[in-house]
Scaffold this active site. Structure first.
Site, PDB file in Angstrom:
ATOM      1  N   ARG A 116       0.835  -0.992  -0.376  1.00 17.17           N
ATOM      2  CA  ARG A 116       0.020   0.171  -0.040  1.00 17.17           C
ATOM      3  C   ARG A 116       0.705   1.179   0.191  1.00 17.17           C
ATOM      4  O   ARG A 116       0.262   2.289  -0.399  1.00 17.17           O
ATOM      5  CB  ARG A 116      -1.090  -0.064   1.074  1.00 17.17           C
ATOM      6  CG  ARG A 116      -2.284  -0.816   0.973  1.00 17.17           C
ATOM      7  CD  ARG A 116      -2.980  -1.226   2.168  1.00 17.17           C
ATOM      8  NE  ARG A 116      -2.603  -2.169   2.951  1.00 17.17           N
ATOM      9  CZ  ARG A 116      -2.789  -2.075   4.298  1.00 17.17           C
ATOM     10  NH1 ARG A 116      -3.182  -1.213   4.974  1.00 17.17           N
ATOM     11  NH2 ARG A 116      -2.369  -3.266   5.128  1.00 17.17           N
TER      12      ARG A 116
ATOM     13  N   GLU B 181       1.583  -5.473  13.530  1.00 13.95           N
ATOM     14  CA  GLU B 181       0.449  -5.605  14.341  1.00 13.95           C
ATOM     15  C   GLU B 181      -0.112  -6.984  14.334  1.00 13.95           C
ATOM     16  O   GLU B 181      -0.646  -7.190  15.435  1.00 13.95           O
ATOM     17  CB  GLU B 181      -0.549  -4.291  14.190  1.00 13.95           C
ATOM     18  CG  GLU B 181      -1.382  -4.156  15.173  1.00 13.95           C
ATOM     19  CD  GLU B 181      -2.533  -3.250  14.996  1.00 13.95           C
ATOM     20  OE1 GLU B 181      -2.840  -2.994  13.539  1.00 13.95           O
ATOM     21  OE2 GLU B 181      -3.501  -2.932  15.822  1.00 13.95           O
TER      22      GLU B 181
HETATM   23  O1  LIG Z   1       3.498  -0.189  11.607  1.00 22.27           O
HETATM   24  P1  LIG Z   1       3.315  -1.644  11.610  1.00 22.27           P
HETATM   25  O2  LIG Z   1       2.780  -2.391  12.768  1.00 22.27           O
HETATM   26  O3  LIG Z   1       4.619  -1.881  10.871  1.00 22.27           O
HETATM   27  O4  LIG Z   1       2.195  -1.694  10.497  1.00 22.27           O
HETATM   28  C1  LIG Z   1       1.943  -1.162   9.305  1.00 22.27           C
HETATM   29  C2  LIG Z   1       2.115  -1.797   8.032  1.00 22.27           C
HETATM   30  O5  LIG Z   1       1.269  -2.884   7.882  1.00 22.27           O
HETATM   31  C3  LIG Z   1       0.508  -2.688   6.727  1.00 22.27           C
HETATM   32  O6  LIG Z   1       0.924  -3.696   5.873  1.00 22.27           O
HETATM   33  P2  LIG Z   1       0.919  -5.282   5.533  1.00 22.27           P
HETATM   34  O7  LIG Z   1       1.947  -5.866   5.903  1.00 22.27           O
HETATM   35  O8  LIG Z   1      -0.413  -5.474   6.125  1.00 22.27           O
HETATM   36  O9  LIG Z   1       0.982  -5.235   3.757  1.00 22.27           O
HETATM   37  P3  LIG Z   1       0.262  -4.548   2.475  1.00 22.27           P
HETATM   38  O10 LIG Z   1       0.603  -3.173   2.429  1.00 22.27           O
HETATM   39  O11 LIG Z   1       0.629  -5.348   1.586  1.00 22.27           O
HETATM   40  O12 LIG Z   1      -1.471  -4.761   2.740  1.00 22.27           O
HETATM   41  C4  LIG Z   1       0.567  -1.304   6.233  1.00 22.27           C
HETATM   42  O13 LIG Z   1       0.379  -1.268   4.918  1.00 22.27           O
HETATM   43  C5  LIG Z   1       2.066  -0.898   6.682  1.00 22.27           C
HETATM   44  O14 LIG Z   1       2.913  -1.618   5.637  1.00 22.27           O
HETATM   45  N1  LIG Z   2      -5.200  -1.792  11.845  1.00 23.80           N
HETATM   46  C1  LIG Z   2      -4.640  -1.733  10.780  1.00 23.80           C
HETATM   47  N2  LIG Z   2      -5.488  -1.495   9.477  1.00 23.80           N
HETATM   48  C2  LIG Z   2      -4.867  -1.522   8.398  1.00 23.80           C
HETATM   49  N3  LIG Z   2      -3.420  -1.718   8.159  1.00 23.80           N
HETATM   50  C3  LIG Z   2      -2.673  -2.071   9.051  1.00 23.80           C
HETATM   51  N4  LIG Z   2      -1.380  -2.386   9.039  1.00 23.80           N
HETATM   52  C4  LIG Z   2      -1.152  -2.614  10.623  1.00 23.80           C
HETATM   53  N5  LIG Z   2      -2.353  -2.510  11.300  1.00 23.80           N
HETATM   54  C5  LIG Z   2      -3.245  -2.017  10.512  1.00 23.80           C
END
Ligand SMILES: O=P(O)(O)OC[C@H]1O[C@H](OP(=O)(O)OP(=O)(O)O)[C@H](O)[C@@H]1O
Ligand SMILES: Nc1ncnc2[nH]cnc12
Length: 176
Positions: A62, A99
């Site tokens: 994202r 998370e």
């Molecule tokens: O601050 P944090 O606890 O590290 O969480 C934030 C990260 O989690 C989500 O990514 P995800 O790994 O779900 O991947 P995506 O973007 O491919 O959906 C979001 O897009 C951030 O990259």
């Molecule tokens: N609560 C949340 N919603 C969307 N993206 C996330 N990445 C980590 N935590 C998230």
């Protein structure tokens, strides 16, 4: 309406995704709204103009949505930080906690160097694990982290604290 209110009216809460207990902030309705998307891009652009950045690094997946358009708007190179096993060339990598789980990210070894001051961009700051791992990758290649930008910050998870050792320039457009 100010931008933060407009974004809050679009971002959708999805309970218990991807695991029970997590309230997932779904940003896809922002992508369905091209007028608001342009406003987001313009706000990000104005907020980072003075940081002296030479490259923008976006975190998969994202972080690519606004990171790459932002780099093009600013006329800067865009660097892909990807999940383990996706990049083809020689890489640096870093494992971290999310998370909702564990992950490892990678960056091409020649993507940034000691001449660079880098903006790291992602959609959302939760625990800060992903963004600080990205900061480590950038530092490991000799470059400086000039700033971080996110659309959303989950303040109750305290991720900002993990990023302060890199820089105080931490931009977030919406906070919960
Ligand atoms: O601050 P944090 O606890 O590290 O969480 C934030 C990260 O989690 C989500 O990514 P995800 O790994 O779900 O991947 P995506 O973007 O491919 O959906 C979001 O897009 C951030 O990259
Ligand atoms: N609560 C949340 N919603 C969307 N993206 C996330 N990445 C980590 N935590 C998230």
């Amino acid at each position: 309406m100010i931008l933060e209110e407009k974004l809050k009216s679009e971002i959708r809460d999805v309970p218990d995704f991807p695991v029970p207990g997590i309230i997932f902030k779904d940003i896809t309705p922002i992508m369905m709204n091209p007028v608001l998307s342009k406003e987001v891009l313009e706000e990000l652009k104005q907020s980072v103009l003075d940081l002296g950045i030479t490259k923008i690094a976006g975190i998969e997946s994202r972080g690519f949505l606004f990171g790459y358009p932002l780099a093009m708007e600013l006329g800067l190179p865009f660097v892909l930080i990807r999940k383990k096993g996706k990049l083809p060339y020689h890489k640096v990598s870093h494992a971290y906690a999310l998370e909702y789980g564990q992950a490892e990210i990678e960056m091409h070894i020649d993507a940034v160097n000691e001449t660079d001051t880098v903006l790291i961009h992602d959609d959302l700051l939760a625990t800060g694990g992903s963004a600080s791992a990205a900061g480590q990758l950038v530092n490991n290649c000799g470059a400086k982290v000039a700033g971080f930008s996110f659309l959303v910050e989950l303040e109750f998870l305290g991720g900002r604290e993990k990023l302060l050792p890199f820089t105080e320039n931490i931009l977030t457009l919406v906070r919960y």
